[in-house]
Design an enzyme around this catalytic site. Structure first.
Site, short mmCIF file in Angstrom:
data_model
loop_
_atom_site.label_atom_id
_atom_site.label_comp_id
_atom_site.label_asym_id
_atom_site.label_seq_id
_atom_site.Cartn_x
_atom_site.Cartn_y
_atom_site.Cartn_z
N CYS A 1 -35.85 -45.19 -2.05
CA CYS A 1 -34.98 -46.39 -2.46
C CYS A 1 -33.88 -45.99 -2.97
O CYS A 1 -32.52 -46.50 -2.61
CB CYS A 1 -35.81 -47.40 -3.05
SG CYS A 1 -37.46 -47.73 -2.27
C1 UGA Z 1 -37.77 -48.45 -6.81
C2 UGA Z 1 -37.71 -49.65 -7.73
O1 UGA Z 1 -38.28 -49.37 -8.94
C3 UGA Z 1 -38.64 -50.95 -6.89
O2 UGA Z 1 -38.30 -52.21 -7.77
C4 UGA Z 1 -37.92 -50.86 -5.48
O3 UGA Z 1 -38.38 -52.13 -5.03
C5 UGA Z 1 -38.09 -50.18 -4.76
O4 UGA Z 1 -37.29 -48.94 -5.56
C6 UGA Z 1 -37.53 -50.06 -3.30
O5 UGA Z 1 -36.54 -50.28 -3.13
O6 UGA Z 1 -38.38 -50.25 -2.33
P1 UGA Z 1 -39.75 -46.55 -6.27
O7 UGA Z 1 -38.59 -45.91 -5.73
O8 UGA Z 1 -40.98 -46.54 -5.81
O9 UGA Z 1 -39.18 -47.99 -6.76
O10 UGA Z 1 -39.75 -45.71 -7.76
P2 UGA Z 1 -39.42 -45.77 -9.30
O11 UGA Z 1 -40.69 -45.99 -10.11
O12 UGA Z 1 -38.48 -47.04 -9.58
O13 UGA Z 1 -38.73 -44.59 -9.40
C7 UGA Z 1 -37.75 -44.16 -9.02
C8 UGA Z 1 -37.25 -42.54 -9.48
O14 UGA Z 1 -36.29 -42.70 -10.62
C9 UGA Z 1 -38.36 -41.62 -9.49
O15 UGA Z 1 -37.76 -40.42 -9.07
C10 UGA Z 1 -38.38 -41.59 -11.06
O16 UGA Z 1 -38.88 -40.40 -11.60
C11 UGA Z 1 -36.95 -41.75 -11.57
N1 UGA Z 1 -36.89 -42.39 -12.85
C12 UGA Z 1 -37.39 -43.49 -13.09
C13 UGA Z 1 -36.04 -41.53 -13.94
O17 UGA Z 1 -35.64 -40.44 -13.54
N2 UGA Z 1 -36.06 -42.18 -15.06
C14 UGA Z 1 -36.49 -43.43 -15.51
O18 UGA Z 1 -36.25 -43.90 -16.42
C15 UGA Z 1 -37.13 -44.27 -14.31
#
Ligand code: UGA
Length: 436
Positions: A265
């Site tokens: 995403c």
């Molecule tokens: C993300 C959004 O959080 C959802 O709200 C959205 O619906 C989804 O995309 C989408 O568009 O379908 P997702 O991709 O499943 O969800 O994962 P996240 O938990 O948001 O993490 C994304 C990435 O960011 C991961 O690689 C995580 O490790 C990284 N991250 C997250 C960081 O590097 N730092 C942080 O503080 C948080």
């Protein structure tokens, strides 16, 4: 209500099962017969926590079934949610072919159907796609939106791994509708959901999705940029963000520095909205910076290890965590890939381990070893990088690292309790400098 859901990826299936839990009668549609059969046998084709149990319940109660017959599904239901994928194209724009083909089939079904029906796009699409691209296809059979059928856009905000929970207990539900009747029908679907509902026009709903993801990605890249400064100043960016995040206008979430964001995403959505802006002649300096900081972080991660280990040639390095985050087998845009590539380029002997992602990761790159367990992965390693946040990594204690040759641990996601580790472990992390 009778609902059809087109596409049974993690958004479609989770939404279908979630709607069924709320008492609706759901028909899930997919072109893949194996997937349809597996859903009807209550075996989810994807891994999501809690999904298997709930799927079994709603299948047993008869509230959900799956079919390949899209037209019949549309004809027999009141509302259709299109949940097909919109992957990135070469230039960063979205590939709308799946949505176009679904809309063509829906259009034929609408033509054969008597009575009002609402079509809702749930797939992530750039502003203007639903009314400029999907609407004309739906109308191509002769029926007109407003008079004969309704149209809406209802973005999803599901995080992989906790998607079911996010669906059943959302922060908000955004309902974009063509007209009052469309909006009212979509609102009825969500009547029993507790969350605040924002009712808006279609393009606003589309833009809310992109703006949310771009802002979350901004927070991460911002934290990563600040982390570089903290490393040099000799302080810890996590402590800094704890202080910053106490401001209720900012919040602590998504300010964790690390090897960057991956997944299906954030990278795709930031590229897509940037691409749309550029096509309209709008400069996107911030969006570009978000992506370039994110590209640099995995390289920087390996450089941090190099500073400690010296030349990586021939060094045994273990990468724990190959998926883009813990709790999923999804390796799309995983930061493990650029990390492993960089390690291999520098001549390291790389071993990877992930509870669920090894098979998928092996399709991305050759030349690394895989281990069956964390212990096996760590045996004789001269360094280890923790790349994602699986719970089993956070449970690791000092003694688990005893099998390493040199106990150098780079905790990319701050999952370990540094204080509880033995003193002979050299603990490194991103965004934490040493006071001089
Ligand atoms: C993300 C959004 O959080 C959802 O709200 C959205 O619906 C989804 O995309 C989408 O568009 O379908 P997702 O991709 O499943 O969800 O994962 P996240 O938990 O948001 O993490 C994304 C990435 O960011 C991961 O690689 C995580 O490790 C990284 N991250 C997250 C960081 O590097 N730092 C942080 O503080 C948080």
């Amino acid at each position: 209500m009778k609902i059809s859901v087109i596409g049974t990826g993690y958004v479609g299936l989770v939404s279908g099962v979630g709607f069924a839990k709320h008492g609706h009668e759901v028909t899930c549609v997919d072109i893949d017969e194996d997937i349809v059969q597996s859903i009807n046998e209550a075996i989810p084709p994807i891994y999501e926590e809690g999904l298997e149990e709930l799927l079994e319940k709603v299948i047993d109660s008869g509230r959900l079934k799956a079919t390949t017959d899209l037209k019949e599904a549309v004809k027999k239901t009141d509302i259709t949610f299109i949940c097909v994928g919109t992957p990135s194209e070469e230039d960063g724009g979205i590939d709308t072919s799946a949505i176009e083909s679904a809309a063509e089939d829906v259009s034929q079904a609408l033509n054969e159907k008597t009575g009002y029906h609402v079509v809702v796009v749930k797939s992530t699409v750039t502003p203007g796609t639903t009314d400029r691209l999907v609407k004309p296809i739906l109308e191509s059979g002769g029926k007109k939106v407003g008079d004969d059928f309704g149209l809406g856009m209802n973005p999803e905000f599901l995080r992989e791994g906790v998607a079911l929970n996010d669906f059943l207990d959302p922060d908000r539900i955004v309902i974009g509708g063509w007209d009052e009747k469309s909006r009212k029908t979509i609102e009825d679907v969500y009547e029993s959901f507790e969350a605040p509902k924002l009712v808006t026009d279609i393009r606003t709903a589309e833009m809310i999705k992109y703006t949310s993801n771009a802002l979350l990605a901004t927070k991460i890249s911002f934290a990563n940029e600040m982390s570089r400064i903290c490393e040099e100043v000799g302080i810890d960016v996590y402590d800094v963000m704890d202080g910053v995040g106490l401001d209720h206008r900012i919040k602590r979430d998504f300010l964790n520095a690390g090897p960057g964001f991956g997944g299906s995403c954030f990278p795709k959505d930031v590229k897509a909205i940037k691409n749309l802006a550029q096509k309209m002649g709008i400069e996107t300096k911030l969006l570009e910076a978000i992506l370039s900081i994110n590209d640099e972080q995995p390289i920087h991660t390996v450089e941090l290890l190099e500073e400690e280990l010296g030349n990586l040639k021939g060094k045994k390095v273990t990468v724990l965590g190959l998926t883009f985050k813990g709790g999923t087998d999804d390796i799309r845009e995983t930061r493990a890939l650029p990390i492993v590539k960089s390690l291999l380029e520098k001549g390291a002997d790389v071993t990877g381990y992930d509870p669920k992602g090894m098979e998928n990761f092996a399709e991305l790159i050759d030349g690394i070893n895989y281990a069956e367990s964390i212990e096996e992965a760590l045996i004789d390693a001269e360094a280890c990088i923790i790349q994602n946040d699986w719970e089993e990594f956070s449970e690791l204690e000092g003694e688990d690292f005893e099998v390493m040759k040199d106990k150098i641990v780079l905790d990319g996601r701050r999952v370990l309790d540094e204080g509880a580790l033995d003193e002979d472990i050299k603990y490194l992390s991103i965004g934490k400098g040493q006071l001089d």
